[in-house]
Design a protein around this motif. Structure first.
Motif, PDB file in Angstrom:
ATOM      1  N   THR A   7       0.805  -1.313  -0.029  1.00 28.27           N
ATOM      2  CA  THR A   7       0.032   0.016  -0.125  1.00 28.27           C
ATOM      3  C   THR A   7       0.684   1.250  -0.077  1.00 28.27           C
ATOM      4  O   THR A   7       0.247   2.173  -0.338  1.00 28.27           O
ATOM      5  CB  THR A   7      -0.934   0.038   1.218  1.00 28.27           C
ATOM      6  N   VAL A  59       0.745   1.992  -3.526  1.00 21.87           N
ATOM      7  CA  VAL A  59      -0.504   2.208  -4.122  1.00 21.87           C
ATOM      8  C   VAL A  59      -1.069   3.769  -3.929  1.00 21.87           C
ATOM      9  O   VAL A  59      -1.243   4.257  -2.639  1.00 21.87           O
ATOM     10  CB  VAL A  59      -1.295   1.162  -3.825  1.00 21.87           C
ATOM     11  N   VAL A  68      -5.577  -0.278 -10.553  1.00 20.60           N
ATOM     12  CA  VAL A  68      -4.936   0.242  -9.258  1.00 20.60           C
ATOM     13  C   VAL A  68      -3.935   1.266  -9.937  1.00 20.60           C
ATOM     14  O   VAL A  68      -3.021   1.129 -10.789  1.00 20.60           O
ATOM     15  CB  VAL A  68      -4.049  -0.891  -8.669  1.00 20.60           C
ATOM     16  N   TYR A 106      -0.552   3.675  -9.071  1.00 20.01           N
ATOM     17  CA  TYR A 106       0.866   3.693  -8.333  1.00 20.01           C
ATOM     18  C   TYR A 106       1.250   5.246  -8.332  1.00 20.01           C
ATOM     19  O   TYR A 106       0.921   6.056  -8.983  1.00 20.01           O
ATOM     20  CB  TYR A 106       1.785   2.558  -8.849  1.00 20.01           C
TER      21      TYR A 106
END
Length: 408
Positions: free
Chosen positions: A183, A186, A268, A270
């Motif tokens: 995470t 992310v 997702v 990044y």
């Protein structure tokens, strides 16, 4: 388990949309899967009997206890005297039955006890019943082992595959709060929404929509409750909370974007500016097959994207004024405790009323918001208990019914 071994599967909610598609996947792959148990509500008993006999299951559960005797009689008449379990406790008992994987495709809050039973029994849980995780988040997280839950919602199935492969070739590190390290890289999770049948309409333009219009989803074929949830975007609000609980990503780093073609199922983003997306035609058979076959994929579950012809995929921001359910869900998710159970229960009652012609479409989310605003959290000095969840669920349903009766 190697891909050559035949996996024993229990399907909860077998007569619904998820269940029937799961049976289709199983019957097309008899060398990979064998269904040993089925559960359904009891409203489509003829179909349940046909499924049980065709699959040769050893046990069948029916949530409606009054339907159990009739079910047993019909099975005996068909020469298939399977064991019959009755009531909600019977369905939960089946969830802990000996098998390799339990697919929980039950609709609504009724799926919570089955989710907990499957996890406590150590079964791999292919979770399509998002409500059980949302309303019982702390309870589910307390009993789930890393990798024990495989998300079947297409959005969360997509998100899981967009995390770094450095974590491994499966979801072992990705389910139920096991992604603390990644995470940091992310920036956000992006959950896509088709926008439903009323995409582009203003709130004023939603006042006169009908049951038939709400059930006419442009890209997905689903059951009536989830189809209405997609029309109000309540379903997307629930998915935001689900993603938060599954992947431990803060709610303010989860975004919903409207993608009418329903080909990109989630993304997702990044911190370096790159975004990974999972794409496939809108078919629930793909995430269902991955859920019951995990960590192995199942060949030729659905047609892939045809790259020999032109495609146009579009994305647009969510209109929070016309569809406030996602923002409301974020507030509920941040509140935690029993607030998600109240949100879900009020929605289930409001959707039932809308489908019965007793509530206007915009009043679905208005009812949820009013019930949520009146909710009082239980004493937070001790851990959330199952009784707290059920008490909040019951209160929210009663309050929603009161509000609905006044609007009639």
């Amino acid at each position: 388990m190697s891909s050559e071994q035949r996996r024993e599967v229990i399907i909860l909610g077998s007569t619904g949309s998820i269940g029937t598609q799961a049976i289709d996947v199983v019957t097309r792959n008899p060398d990979r899967f064998r269904v040993v148990g089925l559960a359904a509500g009891g409203g489509r008993l003829d179909l349940l009997v046909d499924q049980a006999c065709a699959l040769g299951v050893e046990v069948v559960a029916v949530a409606d206890p009054d339907a159990a005797a009739d079910l047993g009689r019909r099975l005996r008449e068909r020469g298939h005297p399977a064991k019959v379990l009755a009531g909600a406790e019977g369905v939960a008992e089946l969830a802990s039955w000996q098998c390799d994987v339990v697919l929980n495709g039950i609709t609504g809050a009724l799926g919570l006890e089955s989710t907990l039973a499957a996890l406590r029994a150590g079964r791999l849980l292919a979770l399509a019943n998002k409500e059980s995780l949302i309303i019982g988040g702390p309870l589910v997280r307390a009993v789930a082992q890393p990798g024990q839950i495989v998300p079947v919602d297409s959005e969360h199935f997509a998100l899981a595959q967009c995390f770094p492969r450095a974590l491994g070739d499966d979801l072992t590190s990705l389910a139920m709060g096991q992604v603390h390290a990644p995470t940091a890289e992310v920036r956000k999770l992006v959950i896509t929404a088709s926008g439903g049948p009323f995409r582009g309409r203003t709130r004023a333009e939603l006042s006169g929509v009908t049951r038939g219009q709400a059930l006419n989803h442009p890209t997905w074929s689903m059951g009536p409750v989830i189809t209405v949830n997609s029309a109000t975007l309540v379903n997307k609000g629930l998915e935001v909370i689900e993603a938060h609980l599954l992947f431990d990503v803060p709610l303010d780093r989860i975004e919903v974007v409207v993608h009418p073609q329903s080909v990109i199922h989630s993304m997702v983003e990044y911190t370096d500016g790159s975004t990974l997306a999972q794409a496939s035609p809108p078919s629930m058979c793909i995430p269902i097959a991955y859920g019951i076959g995990w960590p192995h994929r199942v060949d030729a579950v659905a047609p892939a994207i045809d790259w020999t012809r032109a495609h146009t995929w579009t994305f647009e921001p969510l209109d929070g004024d016309a569809f406030p359910s996602v923002d409301l869900a974020c507030e509920v998710g941040a509140a935690g405790g029993t607030a998600p159970a109240v949100y879900n229960a009020a929605n289930e009652e409001a959707v039932d009323a809308f489908l019965a012609g007793r509530l206007a479409f915009p009043a679905i989310v208005d009812t949820i918001a009013q019930v949520v605003s009146e909710h009082q959290q239980p004493d937070t000095s001790s851990a959330l208990a199952l009784a707290d969840v059920y008490a909040a669920d019951a209160w929210a349903r009663e309050r929603a019914r009161e509000l609905i009766s006044r609007s009639a």
